[in-house]
Write a protein that holds these residues in place. Structure first.
Motif, PDB file in Angstrom:
ATOM      1  N   SER A 735      12.827   2.213   3.554  1.00 45.54           N
ATOM      2  CA  SER A 735      11.844   1.437   2.739  1.00 45.54           C
ATOM      3  C   SER A 735      11.118   0.320   3.483  1.00 45.54           C
ATOM      4  O   SER A 735       9.849   0.123   2.771  1.00 45.54           O
ATOM      5  N   THR A 736      11.409   0.349   4.509  1.00 49.08           N
ATOM      6  CA  THR A 736      10.516  -0.616   5.388  1.00 49.08           C
ATOM      7  C   THR A 736      10.068  -0.017   6.581  1.00 49.08           C
ATOM      8  O   THR A 736      10.639   0.894   7.008  1.00 49.08           O
ATOM      9  N   GLY A 737       8.859  -0.671   7.294  1.00 46.94           N
ATOM     10  CA  GLY A 737       8.508  -0.091   8.553  1.00 46.94           C
ATOM     11  C   GLY A 737       7.243  -0.247   8.926  1.00 46.94           C
ATOM     12  O   GLY A 737       6.718  -1.173   8.380  1.00 46.94           O
ATOM     13  N   ASN A 738       6.725   0.271  10.064  1.00 42.02           N
ATOM     14  CA  ASN A 738       5.313  -0.037  10.286  1.00 42.02           C
ATOM     15  C   ASN A 738       4.233   0.465   9.502  1.00 42.02           C
ATOM     16  O   ASN A 738       3.725   1.681   9.979  1.00 42.02           O
ATOM     17  N   ALA A 739       4.243   0.278   8.336  1.00 42.59           N
ATOM     18  CA  ALA A 739       3.293   0.972   7.292  1.00 42.59           C
ATOM     19  C   ALA A 739       2.201   0.018   7.184  1.00 42.59           C
ATOM     20  O   ALA A 739       1.396   0.215   6.152  1.00 42.59           O
ATOM     21  N   GLY A 740       1.853  -0.860   7.899  1.00 42.23           N
ATOM     22  CA  GLY A 740       0.714  -1.951   7.992  1.00 42.23           C
ATOM     23  C   GLY A 740      -0.766  -1.354   7.997  1.00 42.23           C
ATOM     24  O   GLY A 740      -1.302  -1.726   6.929  1.00 42.23           O
ATOM     25  N   GLU A 741      -0.875  -0.235   8.394  1.00 40.40           N
ATOM     26  CA  GLU A 741      -2.204   0.545   8.660  1.00 40.40           C
ATOM     27  C   GLU A 741      -2.340   1.146   7.322  1.00 40.40           C
ATOM     28  O   GLU A 741      -3.399   0.824   6.706  1.00 40.40           O
ATOM     29  N   SER A 742      -1.539   1.787   6.961  1.00 37.53           N
ATOM     30  CA  SER A 742      -1.562   2.531   5.410  1.00 37.53           C
ATOM     31  C   SER A 742      -1.638   1.603   4.516  1.00 37.53           C
ATOM     32  O   SER A 742      -2.492   1.845   3.369  1.00 37.53           O
ATOM     33  N   ILE A 743      -1.091   0.527   4.411  1.00 35.40           N
ATOM     34  CA  ILE A 743      -0.820  -0.699   3.371  1.00 35.40           C
ATOM     35  C   ILE A 743      -2.610  -1.209   3.262  1.00 35.40           C
ATOM     36  O   ILE A 743      -2.832  -1.483   2.192  1.00 35.40           O
ATOM     37  N   ALA A 744      -2.870  -1.508   4.567  1.00 34.03           N
ATOM     38  CA  ALA A 744      -4.235  -2.047   4.547  1.00 34.03           C
ATOM     39  C   ALA A 744      -5.204  -1.281   4.219  1.00 34.03           C
ATOM     40  O   ALA A 744      -6.131  -1.721   3.565  1.00 34.03           O
ATOM     41  N   ALA A 745      -5.063   0.000   4.430  1.00 36.35           N
ATOM     42  CA  ALA A 745      -6.133   1.101   3.975  1.00 36.35           C
ATOM     43  C   ALA A 745      -6.191   1.208   2.284  1.00 36.35           C
ATOM     44  O   ALA A 745      -7.149   1.311   1.881  1.00 36.35           O
ATOM     45  N   ALA A 746      -4.893   1.101   1.755  1.00 34.98           N
ATOM     46  CA  ALA A 746      -4.959   1.354   0.188  1.00 34.98           C
ATOM     47  C   ALA A 746      -5.523  -0.017  -0.383  1.00 34.98           C
ATOM     48  O   ALA A 746      -6.253   0.084  -1.212  1.00 34.98           O
ATOM     49  N   GLU A 747      -5.184  -1.324   0.148  1.00 30.05           N
ATOM     50  CA  GLU A 747      -5.823  -2.217  -0.234  1.00 30.05           C
ATOM     51  C   GLU A 747      -7.244  -2.482   0.073  1.00 30.05           C
ATOM     52  O   GLU A 747      -7.964  -2.985  -0.818  1.00 30.05           O
ATOM     53  N   ALA A 748      -7.599  -2.176   1.210  1.00 33.63           N
ATOM     54  CA  ALA A 748      -9.182  -2.052   1.427  1.00 33.63           C
ATOM     55  C   ALA A 748      -9.770  -1.106   0.289  1.00 33.63           C
ATOM     56  O   ALA A 748     -11.031  -1.619  -0.014  1.00 33.63           O
ATOM     57  N   LEU A 749      -9.362   0.027  -0.088  1.00 27.28           N
ATOM     58  CA  LEU A 749      -9.800   0.826  -1.016  1.00 27.28           C
ATOM     59  C   LEU A 749      -9.943   0.206  -2.407  1.00 27.28           C
ATOM     60  O   LEU A 749     -11.048   0.118  -3.210  1.00 27.28           O
ATOM     61  N   GLY A 750      -8.861  -0.464  -2.918  1.00 27.79           N
ATOM     62  CA  GLY A 750      -8.915  -1.182  -4.073  1.00 27.79           C
ATOM     63  C   GLY A 750      -9.900  -2.146  -3.903  1.00 27.79           C
ATOM     64  O   GLY A 750     -10.586  -2.404  -5.010  1.00 27.79           O
ATOM     65  N   ALA A 751     -10.008  -2.932  -2.885  1.00 25.23           N
ATOM     66  CA  ALA A 751     -11.099  -4.221  -2.762  1.00 25.23           C
ATOM     67  C   ALA A 751     -12.643  -3.655  -2.772  1.00 25.23           C
ATOM     68  O   ALA A 751     -13.357  -4.133  -3.520  1.00 25.23           O
ATOM     69  N   LEU A 752     -12.688  -2.602  -2.180  1.00 27.20           N
ATOM     70  CA  LEU A 752     -14.184  -1.981  -2.191  1.00 27.20           C
ATOM     71  C   LEU A 752     -14.465  -1.529  -3.542  1.00 27.20           C
ATOM     72  O   LEU A 752     -15.576  -1.741  -4.050  1.00 27.20           O
TER      73      LEU A 752
END
Length: 965
Positions: A735-752
């Motif tokens: 449920s946790t781990g080094n998913a920072g890159e993918s989470i940042a990509a999803a949040e960037a898509l939403g912000a754009l």
């Protein structure tokens, strides 16, 4: 060497010759014997595995192995028998089951070795539970165990009691008729001559208490639980007299198990047993004869915590004092009273303050550096008391030592501060009231500033972290004059300790909670409340990010600090942490950060563009044991710091606006982020994560000005999400781990999509498809699915905007190169895209197993459904279907429509407060924000929006349903 090789070849040849001769008993004997050659053991493992997997041969072979004369074979056969029985029970016949039960009981009666006996007990427990489940009772078991419990041999008595305690738990309701007899049998063996029999019987009583709780029969509980408690309390008192640490611990654990039963009848009808239980537990926890780091004292405090959690009313019930009870002439109305909690608290606080924390412990996750001794257990119990008892019972005993230290003009002890940290969560509301709050903050500040004891500094940092997390908003609003100087002192000391420690982790126990306290205060405070701290925290944080800082260095932000730090004195992790905390202050302060923004961005730009770190040192020194490995690690760490500096620059610009940034800073950030996302230019996940965050944060201020970068940024984010799903890097069990890159990509898509509006229409299908896959893929971690679901909230806004932006920002922005008219989304395609988005969110609400994901999807469904309804009938139909489907699912803490957190500006007064909160919202790490829908308010950069807001819109943060253009 030749002779050794000759023997190995001979052994291999002999093993091959015996391949057809080795039988199951021989293979079992080889595995039971330690050591041996690898080739025969491998062959024996394959033979045993094949036999055990065969239900027709395995059970019979293992039963025969129980009659072997070799003890090792006995133990291994018992272990394998329990496994085989659990696996093949459903396919065995009645005769095979009866033979297996008979052989197991016979082997158990012959067992002398304790290890073999416990293996056989486990096998018999498996057989008993399977027999009870399939309705084939084991009639011989209980009479045999009753006889064994009366045996003259201690091994037989121990085996009988151990097995009876096991089957009470494993067979459940099948043992209900025997509970009373079992309680009497176990209580009788508490005085057995054998120490192991006593301990096994005590554990069995605790297991029986839990079984009675599951049974749920009040009359049985009221009859048997007082007997269990009385027997365990008496056993604990007797073992305490002879200083039997392990025996006392087992008795305390049994008392804790009985105390979890949430019925006051367990202490007898008039609760007369409770004072005896409390007296024994407190006596065990504070008895100096027991080992300080042993299990007995910790188990006693844990049992007290169970009492506070399950029976707080009894502990806080007034009762006459001992002196009043002795005087018969005193009437009940005038007799002085006390409570058990009042009697427990002084001794509990004294035990909790007996040991502090270790300042030199390294690598602690949250700065928690205390050991697992009785003092740590006492602090844990103190926390449970604060959560379940009134603050008026707990706080006076915790605050009194702090007040005494302030009156004496000395710093509080580490133990007193540790007690404060333990009760903060449960007493947060009372701690935020004067005069308690003033004294508490003053005590924390005194320990940080004046104490020479490192343990006091660490305990003060831990207490300050707890105060910031649980009472931060009230403290900064009511006592900012005391909180802000303490915050500045904590950050300054943290950065200075890391600078003095260099590459080591000696000060980690102080640094981690200090930064955590700053993060919590930033999250719980408004911009006007956090603004007074900026002049004090920016120099150390910026200096720490640049390589190190001491209070003797320059005290202004900017290039003076940069020139003072020629070679980094801190490791990359410390520098990255300073950057993260600096970002949090920028987001919290919003417009209040504007006076410092130019210098901070200039300094961070120099850090971000310097190759190998400030001064070219790269962070290496001569203290490394392996220079080449350390150099590689430093290069990777410094590169990560450079990209984190880029993300910090973007955060500052998003908080204060593009106008406050140095000329060319925005273009430099975008160019570096584009280079990091280019194919083959970087293999560092941190670099790509920071690049996505740069695009997401700058989108809130640049809006359609990002049009030339939109195509590449959206394609890179979609490719990152697709790659993570394709390589299976996220397993469902993790449920946790080094998913920072993918989470940042999803949040960037939403912000754009949210901020750039019409300019994202040519790329909208790609963005929505990537977010939909990330939100619905079962292989994605929960955090990524939540981020993707939240990013879909305003994903349909580009379909509603016209080319002129609906009057918001003008129509002079150009589309991205290569985007012609043929790439425009038609009205029919827009309706279909909206319908698919709403249908996806509705499926997440109704079908996703994680409630957090379903709640995020429900929040996004509200806005997306409204937008889809405005776009066309097809989307409206999908909206209605999704609403009907979602109506049947209960979401956590949701009643009716999904709730949203109140926007921070709803609590402010005046336009300045609203602008400040809007700016803080733009800089949040999660894009788009879920509490309000407007993209930005920057009256100094663009003409104000022409949409009309009602008072209801301003109170809820919602955009108007019908904009006027």
């Amino acid at each position: 060497a030749f002779l050794r090789r000759f023997r190995e070849v001979g052994a291999t040849a002999s093993a091959r010759g015996r391949r057809t001769q080795m039988d199951f008993p021989s293979a079992l004997a080889i595995l039971a014997s330690p050591g041996g050659h690898a080739v025969p053991r491998a062959e024996a493992e394959s033979i045993v595995q094949a036999v055990v997997n065969d239900p027709s041969r395995g059970i019979q072979a293992l039963c025969h192995a129980l009659d072997s004369r070799d003890d090792g074979t006995h133990r291994l056969a018992a272990v394998l028998l329990s496994t085989a029985a659990a696996r093949h029970w459903s396919v065995l016949g009645d005769d095979a089951k009866a033979a297996m039960r008979q052989r197991t009981l016979a082997a158990l009666s012959r067992a002398e070795d304790r290890v073999e006996m416990r293996a056989l007990v486990h096998a018999a427990d498996i057989l008993a539970s399977r027999s009870a489940d399939d309705g084939s009772p084991w009639h011989e078991l209980l009479p045999a165990l009753d006889d064994a419990a009366k045996s003259a041999r201690a091994t037989h008595r121990e085996a009988a009691v151990l097995l009876l305690g096991s089957i009470v738990e494993s067979t459940g309701a099948h043992m209900n008729d025997h509970h009373a007899a079992l309680v009497a049998l176990f209580a009788a063996h508490l005085d057995d001559p054998g120490r192991e029999v006593q301990r096994v019987a005590t554990r069995a009583l605790g297991t029986t208490a839990l079984a009675l709780q599951r049974r749920g029969d009040f009359l049985v509980v009221a009859d048997l639980l007082p007997r269990i408690l009385a027997a365990c309390v008496d056993a604990a008192a007797r073992r305490l007299d002879r200083s039997d640490d392990e025996g006392v611990a087992v008795a305390a654990e049994a008392i804790a198990a009985a105390a979890t039963v949430e019925s006051d009848a367990i202490f007898s009808p008039d609760a007369s047993l409770l004072p005896r239980v409390v007296d024994v537990l407190v006596g065990v926890g504070t008895d100096p004869r027991l080992h300080p780091d042993g299990s007995a004292r910790a188990a006693a405090f844990d049992a007290l915590g169970c009492l506070a959690a399950s029976h707080p009313g009894l502990l806080d019930e007034p009762r006459p004092t001992a002196a009043a009870s002795a005087v018969t002439a005193v009437t009940a109305a005038t007799a002085p009273t006390t409570t058990l909690a009042d009697e427990i608290m002084p001794r509990l606080c004294a035990a909790a303050a007996a040991a502090g924390v270790d300042f030199t412990a390294a690598g602690r996750a949250e700065g928690e550096a205390e050991s697992g001794g009785f003092a740590a257990a006492a602090r844990s119990t103190l926390r449970r008391f604060s959560l379940h008892l009134p603050p008026a019972v707990v706080l006076p005993h915790v605050v009194a030592p702090l007040d005494a230290a302030l009156i004496a003009g000395t710093a509080p002890s580490p133990g007193a501060l540790a007690c404060l940290a333990a009760v903060t969560e449960g007493c947060a509301s009372d701690l935020a009231e004067d005069p308690i709050a003033s004294n508490v903050i003053a005590a924390v500040a005194a320990a940080m500033d004046r104490s020479a004891d490192p343990g006091s500094k660490v305990a003060a940092a831990l207490a300050f972290k707890e105060l910031a997390e649980h009472a931060g908003h009230a403290l900064t609003e009511l006592f900012s004059h005391a909180v802000i100087p303490t915050l500045v002192a904590a950050i300054s000391l943290a950065v200075e300790h890391e600078t003095e420690g260099g590459r080591g982790d000696a000060a980690e126990s102080f640094v981690a909670p200090a930064h955590a306290a700053a993060s919590a205060l930033c999250a719980n405070s408004g911009s006007d409340e956090i603004a007074p701290a900026l002049p004090g925290v920016i120099p150390p944080l910026l200096g720490g990010a640049l390589g190190g800082w001491r209070r003797g260095d320059a005290n202004t932000a900017g290039m003076q600090v940069l020139q003072a730090m020629r070679v980094p004195r801190t490791n990359p992790r410390a520098r990255a942490r300073c950057l993260d905390t600096l970002e949090r202050f920028a987001r919290a302060a919003a417009w209040e950060f504007e006076p410092f923004a130019n210098d901070v961005v200039a300094a961070l730009a120099t850090l971000a563009t310097t190759n190998g770190g400030v001064g070219g040192g790269g962070g290496t020194d001569d203290r490394d044991d392996d220079a080449s490995h350390a150099a590689r690690v430093d290069r990777e760490g410094v590169a990560a710091v450079r990209f984190r500096a880029l993300a910090a620059m973007a955060t500052v610009i998003a908080a204060v606006g593009e106008e406050s940034a140095p000329p060319g800073a925005v273009d430099s950030i975008l160019s570096s982020a584009t280079l990091a996302l280019s194919a083959g230019s970087s293999e560092d996940a941190v670099a790509r994560e920071c690049a996505f965050r740069c695009f997401g944060r700058l989108a809130t201020v640049l809006e359609r000005g990002l049009a030339p970068w939109l195509g590449g940024a959206i394609a890179a984010a979609a490719a990152t999400l697709a790659e993570a799903e394709a390589r299976g890097g996220f397993q469902p069990a993790v449920s946790t781990g080094n998913a920072g890159e993918s989470i940042a990509a999803a949040e960037a898509l939403g912000a754009l999509v949210n901020s750039c509006g019409f300019a994202t229409r040519p790329h909208l299908a790609v963005a929505l498809a990537a977010l939909g896959r990330a939100a619905s893929s079962p292989s994605s971690p929960v955090a990524l699915r939540i981020a993707a679901a939240r990013s879909l909230e305003f994903s349909l806004r580009p379909l509603e905007e016209s080319d002129d932006g609906g009057g918001d920002g003008g129509g002079d922005e150009k589309s991205a190169p290569g985007d012609g008219d043929d790439a425009a989304v038609t009205a029919a395609a827009a309706r279909d895209l909206a319908a698919e988005t709403v249908a996806l969110l509705a499926r997440l609400v109704t079908e996703d197993e994680e409630p957090e994901v379903a709640l995020a999807a429900a929040t996004s469904l509200v806005e997306s459904a409204a937008a889809a309804g405005r776009l066309g009938a097809s989307a409206a139909a999908a909206t209605a279907a999704g609403t009907r489907a979602a109506a049947g699912r209960a979401l956590p803490e949701v009643s009716g429509r999904p709730t949203r957190p109140s926007p921070p500006w709803a609590r402010k007064r005046g336009a300045r407060g609203r602008r400040t909160a809007w700016a803080a919202a733009r800089g949040t790490s999660r894009c788009p924000p879920t509490g309000w829908t407007r993209r930005r308010i920057l009256p100094t950069r663009r003409r104000p929006p022409t949409r009309r807001y009602s008072s209801r819109d301003l109170a809820t943060g919602k955009s108007p349903s019908t904009p006027s253009t």
